[in-house]
Scaffold this motif. Structure first.
Motif, PDB file in Angstrom:
ATOM      1  N   GLN B  37      36.250  41.317  39.264  1.00  0.00           N
ATOM      2  CA  GLN B  37      35.089  42.043  38.765  1.00  0.00           C
ATOM      3  C   GLN B  37      34.172  41.084  38.049  1.00  0.00           C
ATOM      4  N   ASP B  38      32.946  41.030  38.519  1.00  0.00           N
ATOM      5  CA  ASP B  38      31.933  40.150  37.935  1.00  0.00           C
ATOM      6  C   ASP B  38      30.684  40.956  37.648  1.00  0.00           C
ATOM      7  N   PRO B  39      29.944  40.579  36.624  1.00  0.00           N
ATOM      8  CA  PRO B  39      28.703  41.295  36.301  1.00  0.00           C
ATOM      9  C   PRO B  39      27.769  41.345  37.497  1.00  0.00           C
ATOM     10  N   GLY B  40      27.260  42.525  37.788  1.00  0.00           N
ATOM     11  CA  GLY B  40      26.327  42.690  38.889  1.00  0.00           C
ATOM     12  C   GLY B  40      26.951  42.810  40.266  1.00  0.00           C
ATOM     13  N   HIS B  41      28.282  42.645  40.338  1.00  0.00           N
ATOM     14  CA  HIS B  41      28.941  42.720  41.648  1.00  0.00           C
ATOM     15  C   HIS B  41      29.968  43.839  41.728  1.00  0.00           C
ATOM     16  N   GLY B  42      30.191  44.527  40.665  1.00  0.00           N
ATOM     17  CA  GLY B  42      31.223  45.547  40.716  1.00  0.00           C
ATOM     18  C   GLY B  42      32.579  44.934  41.000  1.00  0.00           C
ATOM     19  N   LEU B  43      33.401  45.669  41.699  1.00  0.00           N
ATOM     20  CA  LEU B  43      34.743  45.221  42.055  1.00  0.00           C
ATOM     21  C   LEU B  43      34.743  44.775  43.512  1.00  0.00           C
ATOM     22  N   SER B  87      36.559  35.138  35.998  1.00  0.00           N
ATOM     23  CA  SER B  87      36.324  36.547  36.297  1.00  0.00           C
ATOM     24  C   SER B  87      37.388  37.387  35.605  1.00  0.00           C
ATOM     25  N   VAL B  88      37.253  38.692  35.776  1.00  0.00           N
ATOM     26  CA  VAL B  88      38.321  39.602  35.376  1.00  0.00           C
ATOM     27  C   VAL B  88      38.987  40.092  36.653  1.00  0.00           C
ATOM     28  N   TYR B  89      40.293  39.964  36.696  1.00  0.00           N
ATOM     29  CA  TYR B  89      41.053  40.307  37.890  1.00  0.00           C
ATOM     30  C   TYR B  89      41.845  41.591  37.657  1.00  0.00           C
ATOM     31  N   PHE B  90      41.697  42.503  38.598  1.00  0.00           N
ATOM     32  CA  PHE B  90      42.400  43.773  38.512  1.00  0.00           C
ATOM     33  C   PHE B  90      43.337  43.943  39.687  1.00  0.00           C
ATOM     34  N   CYS B  91      44.499  44.455  39.376  1.00  0.00           N
ATOM     35  CA  CYS B  91      45.452  44.858  40.392  1.00  0.00           C
ATOM     36  C   CYS B  91      45.359  46.367  40.549  1.00  0.00           C
ATOM     37  N   ALA B  92      45.588  46.852  41.745  1.00  0.00           N
ATOM     38  CA  ALA B  92      45.599  48.291  41.993  1.00  0.00           C
ATOM     39  C   ALA B  92      46.745  48.620  42.934  1.00  0.00           C
ATOM     40  N   ILE B  93      47.178  49.878  42.893  1.00  0.00           N
ATOM     41  CA  ILE B  93      48.248  50.330  43.767  1.00  0.00           C
ATOM     42  C   ILE B  93      47.873  51.670  44.383  1.00  0.00           C
ATOM     43  N   TYR B 103      45.043  53.229  41.964  1.00  0.00           N
ATOM     44  CA  TYR B 103      45.136  53.236  40.503  1.00  0.00           C
ATOM     45  C   TYR B 103      45.193  51.798  40.022  1.00  0.00           C
ATOM     46  N   PHE B 104      44.449  51.534  38.958  1.00  0.00           N
ATOM     47  CA  PHE B 104      44.225  50.166  38.520  1.00  0.00           C
ATOM     48  C   PHE B 104      45.046  49.798  37.293  1.00  0.00           C
ATOM     49  N   GLY B 105      45.375  48.498  37.224  1.00  0.00           N
ATOM     50  CA  GLY B 105      46.014  47.944  36.046  1.00  0.00           C
ATOM     51  C   GLY B 105      44.991  47.591  34.984  1.00  0.00           C
ATOM     52  N   PRO B 106      45.440  47.011  33.862  1.00  0.00           N
ATOM     53  CA  PRO B 106      44.558  46.734  32.719  1.00  0.00           C
ATOM     54  C   PRO B 106      43.683  45.506  32.882  1.00  0.00           C
ATOM     55  N   GLY B 107      43.965  44.663  33.864  1.00  0.00           N
ATOM     56  CA  GLY B 107      43.125  43.495  34.101  1.00  0.00           C
ATOM     57  C   GLY B 107      43.622  42.224  33.445  1.00  0.00           C
ATOM     58  N   THR B 108      43.223  41.098  34.033  1.00  0.00           N
ATOM     59  CA  THR B 108      43.471  39.757  33.478  1.00  0.00           C
ATOM     60  C   THR B 108      42.143  39.036  33.397  1.00  0.00           C
ATOM     61  N   ARG B 109      41.807  38.573  32.204  1.00  0.00           N
ATOM     62  CA  ARG B 109      40.567  37.816  32.033  1.00  0.00           C
ATOM     63  C   ARG B 109      40.883  36.347  32.180  1.00  0.00           C
TER      64      ARG B 109
END
Lengths: 114, 113
Positions: B37-43, B87-93, B103-109
């Protein structure tokens, strides 16, 4: 490629008023649409979804409307509360392939004013 | 966060170093995803998995690799981190890739200096 966009990047509403967040999608083959809410520092949280065989779906204080003719969907939040302040994302996908690849919009920041 | 944990939650590294992010789920869901996830790009989808040892590329897979040796774990590796991967990285399942909600996890910055 296909993309999902949002009409407004920010939206401010008074507490207690209704909020409407809009979203446009470009892929006419998309058949599943989701709204997510993301609070600061957290992961996206599922709010509500709708499939293309429906025009409207209601949840608790939220309603999603889908207009396939103009490829538009909206999220309506009734009696907006301070806890509703967040970024809202729409996403769309086509139900094919081995995994759903969601296409997300860039998000709308909703701010609830006291 | 639907039984999803990500580790680390924050990481600062230097350009050229390898980095591995871990996603762990307790839901026994078949499908797992990595997004950035980056500013202006969504996920944006990086890679996804539809079963143990079954993975495929997403929209922005260059510079990333993944592995899934167990149902509960999905690893994302940056072989040689670059500043553009900050970036901020999200995992989902999800249970079923084509017909089920993610459903998404809390993220890793991640910050690459």
């Amino acid at each position: 490629g296909e993309s999902v966009g949002l009409h407004l990047p920010t939206l401010s509403v008074q507490e207690g008023d209704n909020s409407i967040i809009n979203c446009a999608y470009s892929n006419s083959a998309s058949d599943y649409f989701i709204w997510y809410k993301q609070e600061s520092g957290k992961g996206p949280q599922f709010i509500i979804d709708i499939r293309s065989n429906m025009d409207k779906r209601q949840g608790q204080r939220v309603t999603v409307l889908l207009n396939k003719t103009v490829k538009h969907l909206s999220l309506q939040i009734a009696a907006t509360q301070p806890g509703d302040s967040a970024v809202y994302f729409c996403a769309d996908t086509v139900s094919s392939g081995s995994a759903r690849q969601l296409t997300f919009g860039s998000g709308t920041q909703l701010t609830v004013l006291p | 966060d639907a039984g999803i944990t990500q580790s680390p939650r924050h990481k600062v590294t230097e350009t050229g170093t390898p980095v591995t992010l871990r996603c762990h789920q307790t839901e026994n869901h078949r499908y797992m995803y990595w997004y950035r996830q980056d500013p202006g790009h969504g996920l944006r989808l990086i890679h996804y998995s539809y079963g143990v040892k079954d993975t495929d590329k997403g929209e922005v897979s260059d510079g990333y690799s993944v592995s899934r040796s167990k149902t509960e774990d999905f690893l994302l590796t940056l072989e040689s981190a670059t500043s553009s991967q900050t970036s901020v990285y999200f995992c989902a399942i999800s249970r079923q890739g084509a017909t089920d909600t993610q459903y998404f996890g809390p993220g890793t910055r991640l910050t690459v200096l």
